[in-house]
Design a protein around this motif. Structure first.
Motif, mmCIF file in Angstrom:
data_model
loop_
_atom_site.group_PDB
_atom_site.id
_atom_site.type_symbol
_atom_site.label_atom_id
_atom_site.label_comp_id
_atom_site.label_asym_id
_atom_site.label_seq_id
_atom_site.Cartn_x
_atom_site.Cartn_y
_atom_site.Cartn_z
ATOM 1 N N TRP A 163 0.809 -1.149 -0.030
ATOM 2 C CA TRP A 163 -0.069 0.009 0.152
ATOM 3 C C TRP A 163 0.880 1.427 0.079
ATOM 4 N N ARG A 164 0.451 2.093 -0.693
ATOM 5 C CA ARG A 164 1.188 3.661 -0.626
ATOM 6 C C ARG A 164 0.182 4.610 -0.245
ATOM 7 N N LEU A 165 0.756 5.612 0.207
ATOM 8 C CA LEU A 165 0.074 6.990 0.550
ATOM 9 C C LEU A 165 -0.263 7.809 -0.821
ATOM 10 N N THR A 166 -1.578 7.927 -1.026
ATOM 11 C CA THR A 166 -1.885 8.459 -2.044
ATOM 12 C C THR A 166 -1.232 10.082 -2.122
ATOM 13 N N ASP A 167 -1.316 10.481 -3.396
ATOM 14 C CA ASP A 167 -0.804 11.871 -3.802
ATOM 15 C C ASP A 167 -1.777 12.842 -2.861
ATOM 16 N N GLN A 168 -3.202 12.483 -3.041
ATOM 17 C CA GLN A 168 -4.315 13.367 -2.635
ATOM 18 C C GLN A 168 -4.122 13.346 -1.009
ATOM 19 N N ALA A 169 -3.665 12.441 -0.462
ATOM 20 C CA ALA A 169 -3.525 12.179 1.198
ATOM 21 C C ALA A 169 -2.200 12.946 1.342
ATOM 22 N N LEU A 170 -1.420 12.920 0.732
ATOM 23 C CA LEU A 170 -0.150 13.794 1.075
ATOM 24 C C LEU A 170 -0.549 15.308 0.968
ATOM 25 N N ARG A 171 -1.075 15.563 0.049
ATOM 26 C CA ARG A 171 -1.493 17.019 -0.015
ATOM 27 C C ARG A 171 -2.570 17.480 1.045
ATOM 28 N N ARG A 172 -3.654 16.430 1.463
ATOM 29 C CA ARG A 172 -4.324 16.603 2.467
ATOM 30 C C ARG A 172 -3.679 17.046 3.771
ATOM 31 N N LEU A 173 -2.638 16.047 3.950
ATOM 32 C CA LEU A 173 -2.020 16.057 5.133
ATOM 33 C C LEU A 173 -1.149 17.508 5.310
ATOM 34 N N LYS A 174 -0.396 17.773 4.114
ATOM 35 C CA LYS A 174 -0.006 19.103 4.212
ATOM 36 C C LYS A 174 -0.748 20.435 4.390
ATOM 37 N N ARG A 175 -2.042 20.440 3.973
ATOM 38 C CA ARG A 175 -3.111 21.264 4.023
ATOM 39 C C ARG A 175 -3.477 21.358 5.471
ATOM 40 N N VAL A 176 -3.909 20.464 5.901
ATOM 41 C CA VAL A 176 -4.393 20.521 7.531
ATOM 42 C C VAL A 176 -3.139 20.507 8.463
ATOM 43 N N THR A 177 -2.144 20.347 7.898
ATOM 44 C CA THR A 177 -1.117 20.475 9.216
ATOM 45 C C THR A 177 -0.389 21.951 8.770
ATOM 46 N N GLY A 178 -0.382 22.493 7.749
ATOM 47 C CA GLY A 178 0.347 23.937 7.530
ATOM 48 C C GLY A 178 1.728 23.535 7.055
ATOM 49 N N ILE A 179 1.909 22.214 6.880
ATOM 50 C CA ILE A 179 3.550 22.085 6.523
ATOM 51 C C ILE A 179 3.637 21.794 4.885
ATOM 52 N N SER A 180 4.487 22.737 4.375
ATOM 53 C CA SER A 180 4.680 22.666 2.857
ATOM 54 C C SER A 180 5.710 21.662 2.669
ATOM 55 N N SER A 181 6.710 21.499 3.370
ATOM 56 C CA SER A 181 7.833 20.559 3.096
ATOM 57 C C SER A 181 7.494 19.151 3.182
ATOM 58 N N THR A 182 7.537 18.321 2.077
ATOM 59 C CA THR A 182 7.291 17.079 2.330
ATOM 60 C C THR A 182 8.129 15.978 3.207
ATOM 61 N N ASP A 183 9.189 16.410 3.321
ATOM 62 C CA ASP A 183 10.337 15.786 4.186
ATOM 63 C C ASP A 183 9.964 16.457 5.608
ATOM 64 N N ARG A 218 9.656 5.583 1.223
ATOM 65 C CA ARG A 218 9.102 4.222 1.081
ATOM 66 C C ARG A 218 7.586 4.118 1.159
ATOM 67 N N LEU A 219 7.135 4.796 2.238
ATOM 68 C CA LEU A 219 5.704 4.833 2.404
ATOM 69 C C LEU A 219 4.777 5.443 1.121
ATOM 70 N N ARG A 220 5.260 6.399 0.446
ATOM 71 C CA ARG A 220 4.779 7.264 -0.467
ATOM 72 C C ARG A 220 4.896 6.669 -1.734
ATOM 73 N N ASN A 221 5.770 5.641 -1.674
ATOM 74 C CA ASN A 221 5.840 4.813 -3.195
ATOM 75 C C ASN A 221 5.520 3.457 -2.916
ATOM 76 N N GLY A 222 4.837 2.917 -1.831
ATOM 77 C CA GLY A 222 4.417 1.337 -1.492
ATOM 78 C C GLY A 222 5.636 0.521 -1.348
ATOM 79 N N LEU A 223 6.506 0.899 -0.826
ATOM 80 C CA LEU A 223 7.689 0.199 -0.441
ATOM 81 C C LEU A 223 7.758 -0.325 1.027
ATOM 82 N N TYR A 224 7.126 0.268 2.009
ATOM 83 C CA TYR A 224 7.137 0.105 3.395
ATOM 84 C C TYR A 224 5.858 -0.272 3.850
ATOM 85 N N ASP A 225 6.047 -1.296 4.684
ATOM 86 C CA ASP A 225 5.077 -2.201 5.276
ATOM 87 C C ASP A 225 4.667 -1.440 6.683
#
Length: 93
Positions: free
Chosen positions: A22-42, A58-65
């Motif tokens: 499973w990987r974190l979706t791009d939409q979920a990443l954008r949502r997390l950035k928006r609700v936290t107010g953090i613009s840097s992915t790292d 690895r989580l964002r690319n489906g390589l992390y359990d």
């Protein structure tokens, strides 16, 4: 009574079972950035409990359990269900 080998062998045309990835979706990443107010992915990954940039990648690319507790935490932060946060990665990706 026959003797059974202590290891299994593969038959032609039968493949081993693979765990679903499973990987974190791009939409979920954008949502997390928006609700936290953090613009840097790292920085977002570090603040959400993934201090290793490689683990976060690895989580964002489906390589992390990911553990269920980690997935639930990300879902809670985003305010979205887990099913909306992650997508299954097909074997060919």
């Amino acid at each position: 009574m026959g003797i059974m080998a202590d290891t299994q062998t593969l038959e032609r045309g039968i493949t081993t079972d693979a765990r679903a990835r499973w990987r974190l979706t791009d939409q979920a990443l954008r949502r997390l950035k928006r609700v936290t107010g953090i613009s840097s992915t790292d920085e977002l990954g570090a603040r959400l409990g993934f201090p290793s940039r490689m683990t976060w990648w690895r989580l964002r690319n489906g390589l992390y359990d990911i553990r269920m507790s980690e997935a639930q935490h990300l879902s809670d932060v985003a305010g979205w269900p887990i099913s909306r946060m992650f997508e299954r990665v097909s074997a060919g990706e």
